[in-house]
Structure formats: C-alpha cells, structure tokens
Design a protein around this motif. Structure first.
Motif, PDB file in Angstrom:
ATOM      1  N   VAL A 313       2.783  12.461   5.123  1.00 56.30           N
ATOM      2  CA  VAL A 313       2.556  11.728   5.671  1.00 56.30           C
ATOM      3  C   VAL A 313       2.758  10.548   4.257  1.00 56.30           C
ATOM      4  N   ILE A 314       3.853   9.710   4.067  1.00 49.46           N
ATOM      5  CA  ILE A 314       4.537   8.373   3.145  1.00 49.46           C
ATOM      6  C   ILE A 314       4.016   7.036   3.677  1.00 49.46           C
ATOM      7  N   ARG A 315       3.529   6.122   3.115  1.00 45.92           N
ATOM      8  CA  ARG A 315       2.875   4.529   3.408  1.00 45.92           C
ATOM      9  C   ARG A 315       4.310   4.330   2.684  1.00 45.92           C
ATOM     10  N   LEU A 316       5.196   2.824   3.560  1.00 39.15           N
ATOM     11  CA  LEU A 316       5.509   2.268   2.730  1.00 39.15           C
ATOM     12  C   LEU A 316       5.583   1.096   2.316  1.00 39.15           C
ATOM     13  N   LEU A 317       5.240  -0.426   1.363  1.00 41.84           N
ATOM     14  CA  LEU A 317       4.362  -1.346   1.572  1.00 41.84           C
ATOM     15  C   LEU A 317       6.166  -1.949   0.576  1.00 41.84           C
ATOM     16  N   VAL A 318       6.684  -2.979   0.506  1.00 41.20           N
ATOM     17  CA  VAL A 318       7.597  -4.345  -0.139  1.00 41.20           C
ATOM     18  C   VAL A 318       6.723  -5.219  -0.453  1.00 41.20           C
ATOM     19  N   GLU A 319       6.862  -6.023  -1.391  1.00 39.27           N
ATOM     20  CA  GLU A 319       6.374  -7.337  -2.201  1.00 39.27           C
ATOM     21  C   GLU A 319       7.203  -8.138  -1.126  1.00 39.27           C
TER      22      GLU A 319
END
Length: 461
Positions: A313-319
């Motif tokens: 599981v990968i959690r991606l958060l951008v600025e």
C-alpha cells in the motif's frame, strides 16, 4: 539532415506503411470504402462533427451512401487488427518496461431507444446530479503509456462491455489477451521486466491481480480513502506472547485503516521528490497488506477458502495542486511485496502517467469525432471505433514524418523535436506523401447498380 535523422524518418515511414498494409488486409468486406473513410478521418481539417463531412473530404472518393454502407455492412477482422497493433513499435518506461493503462470510456446514447446492447454508463456531471448513469455503449480500452512531456498513448485494444457484464472479469480477460499478443509479437520476452498494468479506483485491483496470477504482469490500482486492509498473520510465537491463555490462531493480522493514522505504524519505505507542478511529493509504503475477503459479491461463487492477496500500500501526498484545489492523499495498491524506494517512486509516477489515456479519450471524442455518429447498431459502432483507433495509430507512427503546420493563432514550439499534440500532428496528415492504399479503390463514385446498367446497355449494342 543527419544520417541519424534520415534513419528515423526511414523507420517511421516503413512502420506506418506496413501498418497501413495490415489495416487494408483486415478490411474483408467493403474494404475500399472503409479504408477511404479512415483516410478521410485522418486527413480532414478540423474536428469531425458528422460522417457526411467526411464524405466530402478529398480522400473519400465515394458518395455518402458508400460511407454508411461500409459501416453498416462492412467487415473488419478484429483479431488481425489487434495483432497488427501489438506488432508496431511501442513506448517503454526508463527501465524498458511496458506500462499499460486500462479504463472505460462511454459512448452515450440516451435517446436511442431502439439501439441494442445499451448499458448504463457512469458519467460525471456538474451541479447536484454529479454522478449519473446514462444509457450508452461503454468501451474498455487498453493503451501503452509513454514517458516525458507528451500525451500520446499506443492504443492496443478496445472491448464493448455488454449489459450486466462483470467489469473485473472482462478486464482480466482483456489484459490476458493483450499480454499474450505482446509476447507473441516479441514485445515481451522471458527475462524482461514484468508488464505494469495501471488501474483507477473503479477496478478491484486485488481481485484482478489474483485472476492474472501466472502472467508476467504487475497490477497497480488506486484505492478509495475509506478502505481497511489487514496486516500479515502473526507468527505462532507472536500469538502466544499476545494471548497467554491460548486460542485459535487468527487468519488475518491487525487492521490498517486508511483514515486512522494510529493504525499505520512504521512504514517500510519513504520517498520525497520535488516536482515542477505539484511541489514536494511524499510517498509512504507499507508492505504485505491484504484485503479481508468474504463470500459475497464477486467472491460469492468462489470454491474453497478465500485467498490472501498480499501487496504493498502506497500513500502519495503532494504539496499543492496546479488547479489550487484541496490536495487529498492518493492511496495505491501494488501487487508485489518488498518494495524499495525505487519501486515506490516508479509506482506513483506510473500512476500519474495513467491520466494520458484521458487525453486520448478527449482526442477521440472532440477531434476525431468518435461519439458523433448516430449509428443504429452496436456492430457498426464497433467498426467505427476500430477505424478511429487505426487512424490514431497512424498519427502516432507518422509523428517523425509530420511538419508543424500551425495556425496563426497557435503558439510555435521552441523545442526540437517539438512535442506536438496529436491534434497538431493531424493538421499535416494530408501533406504526407507515399502513404496511399496498397491498390486504388475500385469503382470510384459509381455504385454497383450503375455499373450493371452500363454493362447491360453495352451488351444491347
């Protein structure tokens, strides 16, 4: 002109010429009319709004009756055309891997009450009726993704979904057939990196990964933000330490709730990347997580114990977002375990490339007029769909042969070679030379009845 550039032009000319020969051979009935229709679609100026406009193009040397007769009564060897699409040069990732994207695009026909095989298509609208189900013909499309600053894709297959079809089962069969054709065409060989298949949130990624077990593919899918995963089953020693009185060992580990950070614990890999549009992109990965399956819905008829489908599981958060909207985290599930930092970056970057297929759908509908014709039968819609795919494939293969014939209001490209949009490439399609059909179409504007009348008059004299 350098020798390298000459070689690129020669290879591109050979590739598009070979594909056009294969395309002409696939048209087994009314082939000349269908081939001229594809050329008119490829070379006409401006967006396609009606089929009658294509009949007026110089490339279409027949009347509009032959155009509709070709769509309604013609025949296309779809299997042959699929193998031809799998044999053309395909884009690859930096590591030489093929990256495929799968998505469904609807051809809406809400007012066609007499058309057969219509299904309810999920559409996104504006205002209160945001999510709507509209009758139409949904098509599942598979395309190979490119890298770099481009919106081109290589469309490999399209399947019209029947009413009530299991989307996951149809997608699994479609992916399996595409991968087998790619292997038969030499696009994938033993020892090459596995093919990465990218899916959006509407697909059950773990189930598709389970159904495709044994194929050299990796599944990467987006998950909803309200999902709950399970950790690996604890070992016997860990279970005895946690339960001194004993008991039945559990089949699943603790919960991993996407919306509850207290259940995440320590991640196995963390990456931070500076991007041009999104600012700093942070990706976290947790290894060996799986969904808890039950004998319901898609698993209702499963025989035996339910499988445990482990993944990352990968959690991606951008600025930030380019549109200025709220930057909510994106959750991804990858069908492999033991992900490294390089694997995590490759996964989320490949998922962002998946949106290129949305640009392909927009080109199909807004420029090539895929959904403009009001055809009565679904078989004619399938023929028109494959002609649109064939025209787009020729545009992609002939990119090095085209010059930028920009309009006065269009901006000039300063890069060399210019990364032109597919619609800009289409503007110069008519100016290419040497890409005519293998033989001139027979009959011209004369119909079969008119030719028969002439023969009868000649026999009387």
């Amino acid at each position: 002109m350098s020798l390298v550039h000459q070689g690129v032009l020669r290879d591109a000319f050979a590739a598009v010429s070979h594909f056009r020969s294969e395309l002409y051979a696939c048209l087994t009935a009314r082939g000349d009319a269908l081939f001229e229709l594809c050329d008119a679609l490829l070379c006409t100026d401006g967006p396609v709004r009606t089929l009658v406009d294509l009949a007026l193009a110089p490339e279409h040397r027949r009347g509009h009756g032959a155009l509709y007769a070709g769509l309604n009564q013609g025949r296309i060897d779809i299997a042959w055309l699929r193998h031809a699409l799998a044999g053309v040069p395909l884009p690859r990732a930096a590591d030489g891997r093929l990256v495929l994207a799968v998505d469904v695009s609807p051809w809406l026909r809400p007012d066609a009450n007499t058309c057969a095989d219509r299904a309810f298509c999920h559409t996104f609208g504006r205002g209160e009726g945001k999510h709507q189900m509209v009758p139409g013909w949904p098509y599942s499309v598979v395309a190979a993704l490119e890298t770099g600053r481009t919106s081109w894709t290589a469309v490999l297959d399209a399947v019209r979904l029947q009413p009530g079809a299991d989307v996951a089962a149809v997608t699994t069969a479609q992916i399996r057939e595409v991968v087998e054709r790619l292997a038969a065409a030499g696009q994938w060989k033993p020892g090459d990196p596995e093919v990465l298949v990218v899916l959006d949130a509407g697909y059950d990624a773990p189930r598709i990964a389970h159904l495709l077990a044994g194929l050299p593919v990796e599944i990467l899918g987006r998950l909803r933000s309200d999902r709950v995963m399970r950790r690996p089953t604890p070992s016997r020693e860990e279970f005895q330490l946690a339960h001194s009185k004993g008991g039945r060992p559990p089949k699943h580990g603790g919960e991993f709730v996407f919306g509850d950070p207290t259940t995440w614990n320590t991640e196995q890999a963390v990456t931070a990347t500076d991007t041009r549009l999104y600012g700093k992109a942070t990706a976290q990965a947790w290894d060996r997580l799986h969904p808890r399956l039950t004998h319901r819905a898609a698993w209702l008829d499963h025989n035996g114990p339910l499988p445990i489908i482990r993944g990352t599981v990968i959690r991606l958060l951008v600025e930030k977002l380019p549109s200025g909207g709220v930057n909510k985290p994106v959750w991804l599930w990858w069908s492999r375990t033991g992900a490294t930092e390089a694997d995590v970056d490759r996964c989320w970057q490949s998922f962002l490339r998946r949106f290129d297929i949305e640009h392909t759908f927009r080109l199909f509908k807004q420029t090539l007029g895929w959904t403009k014709p009001r055809l009565r039968s679904s078989e004619a819609a399938d023929r028109w769909t494959w002609l649109v795919i064939a025209a787009y494939a020729q545009l992609r293969l002939a990119r090095p042969l085209a010059t930028d014939l920009r309009r006065p209001w269009q901006a000039a490209w300063l890069e060399e070679p210019p990364p032109r949009h597919p619609a800009r490439r289409r503007q110069s399609s008519r100016h290419r030379r040497g890409l005519r059909p293998p033989r001139p179409p027979q009959g011209g504007h004369q119909t079969a009845t008119r030719r028969m009348n002439r023969q009868l008059k000649a026999s009387e004299h």
